[in-house]
Scaffold this motif. Structure first.
Motif, PDB file in Angstrom:
ATOM      1  N   MET A  96     -21.859  14.430 -41.550  1.00 47.33           N
ATOM      2  CA  MET A  96     -22.604  15.194 -40.557  1.00 47.33           C
ATOM      3  C   MET A  96     -23.668  16.279 -41.313  1.00 47.33           C
ATOM      4  N   ILE A  97     -24.192  16.064 -41.109  1.00 44.50           N
ATOM      5  CA  ILE A  97     -25.786  16.773 -42.181  1.00 44.50           C
ATOM      6  C   ILE A  97     -26.225  17.983 -40.859  1.00 44.50           C
ATOM      7  N   GLU A 126     -29.860  12.013 -33.402  1.00 48.73           N
ATOM      8  CA  GLU A 126     -29.179  11.532 -34.862  1.00 48.73           C
ATOM      9  C   GLU A 126     -27.894  11.455 -34.522  1.00 48.73           C
ATOM     10  N   ASP A 127     -27.523  10.347 -35.321  1.00 53.63           N
ATOM     11  CA  ASP A 127     -25.997  10.495 -34.971  1.00 53.63           C
ATOM     12  C   ASP A 127     -25.144  10.750 -36.623  1.00 53.63           C
ATOM     13  N   ASP A 128     -26.031  11.002 -37.372  1.00 53.31           N
ATOM     14  CA  ASP A 128     -25.788  12.221 -38.224  1.00 53.31           C
ATOM     15  C   ASP A 128     -26.536  13.725 -39.004  1.00 53.31           C
ATOM     16  N   ILE A 129     -26.884  14.386 -37.636  1.00 50.24           N
ATOM     17  CA  ILE A 129     -27.731  15.076 -37.482  1.00 50.24           C
ATOM     18  C   ILE A 129     -26.949  16.077 -36.772  1.00 50.24           C
ATOM     19  N   GLU A 130     -26.603  17.316 -37.027  1.00 51.54           N
ATOM     20  CA  GLU A 130     -26.549  18.081 -35.947  1.00 51.54           C
ATOM     21  C   GLU A 130     -27.009  19.558 -36.070  1.00 51.54           C
ATOM     22  N   ARG A 150     -32.317  14.126 -44.319  1.00 53.52           N
ATOM     23  CA  ARG A 150     -31.438  13.030 -45.134  1.00 53.52           C
ATOM     24  C   ARG A 150     -32.051  13.211 -46.147  1.00 53.52           C
TER      25      ARG A 150
END
Length: 209
Positions: free
Chosen positions: A1-2, A24-28, A116
């Protein structure tokens, strides 16, 4: 996770960004800050991968906040997200260590992509900002406006940065008040700033004090 920290003094802007980025699945989004000072403190506490930084805020503002973050948390990449594109905003924050520069007119998907990219070590510059920087490079304009000042004008500028009045400057340098006013007028013109306040900000931005 970013892990991302949002820094903006407008709550609605933060809410909108947080709402989109949460899809967004990869951003927190790990936290939100409403001022530069709070942004610096939260960055030091949370060590996010990316800081989305507004530029114009009350208090220390985006330029100084970026500088402090780069000094204390160099691993956190600062992405400037602002409405401003003028030279007086772009160059100081780039010099302060901003990793990327985007406008608030950017699409949400573009902001997510920039996050990203920053996390991957790839800077993203809004096209007009990139154009400004390239033009400056091509024309060899690595010098700063204050380098055009005479030694006496530089002395006066530093005293302006200390908040001294024309009379106080005249007394300290043992020159006439009219001479001081002439120097101040020349300084404002050479720095391309509108008033003494902007000149004082210039002093601190470029560490001339």
């Amino acid at each position: 996770m970013i892990r991302v920290l949002l820094v903006d003094d407008h709550e609605m802007v933060r809410m909108g960004l947080a709402a989109y980025l949460s899809t967004e699945d990869d951003i927190e989004v790990v936290a939100e800050a409403g001022s530069g000072e709070e942004g610096v403190r939260m960055t030091q506490e949370l060590r996010p991968d990316v800081v989305l930084m507004d530029l114009v805020m009350e208090g220390i503002g985006g330029v100084e906040a970026t500088r402090r973050i780069r000094e204390s948390c160099p691993s956190s990449k600062v992405i400037v997200l602002t409405s401003f594109i003028d030279d007086e905003k772009v160059y100081p924050v780039i010099e302060a260590g901003a990793f990327s520069y985007l406008l608030k007119t950017s699409r949400a998907a573009e902001i997510a992509k920039a996050i990203r990219s920053a996390a991957a070590g790839e800077p993203v510059l809004e096209s007009r900002v990139a154009g400004k920087i390239m033009a400056r490079f091509r024309h060899g304009q690595e010098s700063h406006p204050h380098e055009q000042l005479t030694p006496r004008e530089l002395e006066v500028l530093k005293l302006i940065g200390q908040g001294k009045s024309n009379q106080e400057i005249a007394d300290e340098l043992i020159i006439g008040i009219k001479t001081v006013k002439t120097h101040v007028s020349n300084i404002l013109a050479k720095l391309n700033v509108e008033d003494r306040t902007q000149a004082a900000i210039y002093v601190h931005t470029h560490n001339l004090g």
